[in-house]
Design a protein around this motif. Structure first.
Motif, mmCIF file in Angstrom:
data_model
loop_
_atom_site.group_PDB
_atom_site.id
_atom_site.type_symbol
_atom_site.label_atom_id
_atom_site.label_comp_id
_atom_site.label_asym_id
_atom_site.label_seq_id
_atom_site.Cartn_x
_atom_site.Cartn_y
_atom_site.Cartn_z
ATOM 1 N N ASP A 178 31.134 17.892 9.046
ATOM 2 C CA ASP A 178 31.722 16.549 9.047
ATOM 3 C C ASP A 178 32.629 16.364 10.271
ATOM 4 N N TYR A 180 32.672 14.293 14.570
ATOM 5 C CA TYR A 180 32.276 13.096 15.324
ATOM 6 C C TYR A 180 30.881 13.253 15.917
ATOM 7 N N SER A 184 28.779 9.952 15.065
ATOM 8 C CA SER A 184 29.294 9.625 13.727
ATOM 9 C C SER A 184 30.805 9.864 13.720
ATOM 10 N N LYS A 188 32.646 12.284 5.805
ATOM 11 C CA LYS A 188 31.427 12.373 5.000
ATOM 12 C C LYS A 188 31.675 13.298 3.810
#
Ligand SMILES: NC(=O)c1ccc[n+]([C@@H]2O[C@H](COP(=O)([O-])OP(=O)(O)OC[C@H]3O[C@@H](n4cnc5c(N)ncnc54)[C@H](OP(=O)(O)O)[C@@H]3O)[C@@H](O)[C@H]2O)c1
Length: 230
Positions: A178, A180, A184, A188
């Motif tokens: 989880d 970048y 993204s 998450k």
């Protein structure tokens, strides 16, 4: 005091590994393109820290970074080659510039980083942690170009190891984390199969506590919610 280099330390896995290494008492040399983030990170770390602009896709940037680090600390004991980027799409759709970028950062960038610190690592009988991926030895549709750069990185790590037995090379292969990554952002849920960057850093912390005559060559770790695929 031991000195550790972390590339891609401005966020995500690299940043969290840097925080863990500071807790473990390492002096740190941190590199990434986002120097502002490196500065912010440094403010919260209770250890000696040097940070500098680093673009692993440019040979002159890697050489400049490495010579500054070696001048500042005199040598290094651990290099965490973590900088990486991901672009995804079917092989007939992936753009030339995205594939090239991944090769430059994930594959050539890793090679350049390790190469720049090898003489010092050999002298100090140090270690390299190469952050590749669980996909460095499997494939999946829509990930072919990224996966190819990670398979190549794995090949480089193994060859470096054979050519430099006095240095310990660990290929660190996380599954989904989880961060970048790939445009993204963090947040998450674990239930969707993502590790937290802290999970990766904790696993590395354990391995670093092993006696120096133990060489862990590879660690693959994934969330229990990520489907096991090989
Ligand atoms: N997240 C995942 O699911 C996952 C899974 C397996 C493996 N990995 C691998 O883990 C590593 C870290 O990724 P992450 O998940 O932490 O992603 P992230 O949050 O996007 O962080 C990537 C880091 O790499 C740095 N970077 C990118 N291009 C660079 C360049 N040209 N020169 C120097 N640094 C550069 C970025 O810093 P700047 O932008 O400031 O330069 C950033 O600090 C990568 O190698 C990735 O392939 C990630």
């Amino acid at each position: 005091m031991k000195v550790a280099v972390v590339t891609g330390a401005s966020r995500g896995i690299g940043r969290t590994i840097a925080e863990m290494l500071a807790e473990e008492g390492y002096s740190l040399a941190l590199g990434a393109r986002n120097v502002e983030e490196l500065e912010k990170l440094t403010e919260g770390l209770e250890t000696e820290v040097f940070y500098h602009y680093l673009d692993v896709s440019r040979p002159e940037s890697v050489d400049d970074f490495a010579s500054r680090v070696l001048w500042r600390f005199g040598g290094v004991d651990l290099v965490v080659a973590n900088a990486g980027v991901g672009y995804f799409g079917r092989l007939e759709e992936i753009r030339d510039e995205d594939f090239e970028r991944m090769l430059q950062v994930n594959t050539l960038g890793l090679w350049r980083t390790v190469k720049a610190f090898l003489p010092s690592l050999r002298e100090r009988r140090g270690a390299v942690v190469a952050v590749t991926s669980d996909v460095s030895a499997r494939v999946f549709p829509g990930g072919g170009a990224y996966v190819a750069t990670k398979w190549a990185a794995r090949a480089l790590v193994r060859t470096f190891q054979m050519e430099n037995p006095e240095v310990r090379f660990l290929e660190l292969r996380p599954g989904a984390v989880d961060t970048y990554f790939a445009g993204s952002g963090p947040g998450k849920p674990k239930e969707h199969g993502f590790l937290k960057p802290e999970d990766v850093a904790e696993a590395l912390r354990c391995l670093l506590k092993l006696p120096p005559d133990v060489r862990v060559e590879e660690l693959m770790l994934r969330s229990i919610y990520q489907r096991p695929e090989y």
